[in-house]
Design a protein around this motif. Structure first.
Motif, mmCIF file in Angstrom:
data_model
loop_
_atom_site.group_PDB
_atom_site.id
_atom_site.type_symbol
_atom_site.label_atom_id
_atom_site.label_comp_id
_atom_site.label_asym_id
_atom_site.label_seq_id
_atom_site.Cartn_x
_atom_site.Cartn_y
_atom_site.Cartn_z
ATOM 1 N N THR A 10 0.837 -1.138 -0.035
ATOM 2 C CA THR A 10 -0.090 0.011 0.033
ATOM 3 C C THR A 10 0.862 1.227 -0.026
ATOM 4 O O THR A 10 2.109 1.303 0.495
ATOM 5 N N ARG A 11 0.415 2.379 -0.476
ATOM 6 C CA ARG A 11 0.928 3.307 -0.601
ATOM 7 C C ARG A 11 0.947 4.217 0.623
ATOM 8 O O ARG A 11 -0.298 4.328 1.119
ATOM 9 N N PRO A 12 1.803 4.950 1.127
ATOM 10 C CA PRO A 12 1.578 5.926 2.376
ATOM 11 C C PRO A 12 0.725 6.892 2.100
ATOM 12 O O PRO A 12 0.820 7.531 0.966
ATOM 13 N N THR A 13 -0.124 7.407 2.768
ATOM 14 C CA THR A 13 -0.955 8.730 2.737
ATOM 15 C C THR A 13 -0.102 9.807 2.882
ATOM 16 O O THR A 13 0.732 10.122 3.938
ATOM 17 N N PRO A 14 -0.383 10.634 2.120
ATOM 18 C CA PRO A 14 0.552 12.033 2.449
ATOM 19 C C PRO A 14 -0.076 13.005 3.467
ATOM 20 O O PRO A 14 -1.099 12.860 3.806
ATOM 21 N N PRO A 15 0.943 13.630 4.181
ATOM 22 C CA PRO A 15 0.312 14.273 5.161
ATOM 23 C C PRO A 15 -0.504 15.491 4.704
ATOM 24 O O PRO A 15 -0.480 15.911 3.512
ATOM 25 N N ASN A 16 -1.313 15.685 5.683
ATOM 26 C CA ASN A 16 -2.180 16.879 5.039
ATOM 27 C C ASN A 16 -1.812 18.056 5.040
ATOM 28 O O ASN A 16 -1.278 18.845 6.344
ATOM 29 N N THR A 17 -1.375 18.621 3.917
ATOM 30 C CA THR A 17 -0.706 19.865 3.809
ATOM 31 C C THR A 17 -1.739 20.730 3.392
ATOM 32 O O THR A 17 -2.280 20.509 2.012
ATOM 33 N N PRO A 18 -1.904 22.129 3.795
ATOM 34 C CA PRO A 18 -2.924 22.978 3.132
ATOM 35 C C PRO A 18 -2.323 23.756 1.817
ATOM 36 O O PRO A 18 -1.076 23.729 1.662
ATOM 37 N N GLU A 19 -3.122 24.124 1.000
ATOM 38 C CA GLU A 19 -2.661 24.719 -0.087
ATOM 39 C C GLU A 19 -2.282 26.010 0.159
ATOM 40 O O GLU A 19 -2.669 26.782 1.127
ATOM 41 N N PRO A 20 -0.859 26.362 -0.478
ATOM 42 C CA PRO A 20 -0.612 27.781 -0.042
ATOM 43 C C PRO A 20 -1.342 28.733 -0.682
ATOM 44 O O PRO A 20 -2.046 28.857 -1.609
ATOM 45 N N SER A 21 -1.521 29.942 0.158
ATOM 46 C CA SER A 21 -2.270 30.982 -0.037
ATOM 47 C C SER A 21 -1.665 31.703 -1.454
ATOM 48 O O SER A 21 -0.480 31.753 -1.540
ATOM 49 N N PRO A 22 -2.565 32.396 -2.051
ATOM 50 C CA PRO A 22 -1.944 33.290 -3.272
ATOM 51 C C PRO A 22 -1.144 34.407 -2.756
ATOM 52 O O PRO A 22 -1.308 35.051 -1.603
#
Length: 68
Positions: A2-14
């Motif tokens: 199984t692939r590891p789940t990526p950490p929850n990284t928020p999208e960078p603000s504009p």
């Protein structure tokens, strides 16, 4: 496997919001128009540049309050 789940990284603000870009673009257009009209009316290039920069700066404040 199984692939590891990526950490929850928020999208960078504009870098600039759409509202800020609109205010700055409109202020630049107003400054160019006022500077161009000042130059075409017979003013020196330096006077036209100062008039355009002044109009640009003043319109940022006005557009900031108008566009919400």
């Amino acid at each position: 496997m199984t692939r590891p789940t990526p950490p929850n990284t928020p999208e960078p603000s504009p870098f600039l919001t759409v509202r800020t870009a609109l205010v700055l673009l409109a202020a630049a257009v107003i400054g160019l128009v006022i500077g161009g009209l000042t130059f075409l009316s017979g003013g020196h290039a330096a006077v036209a540049a100062v008039a355009g920069l002044t109009a640009s700066g003043a319109s940022v404040l006005g557009l900031h309050t108008l566009i919400s």
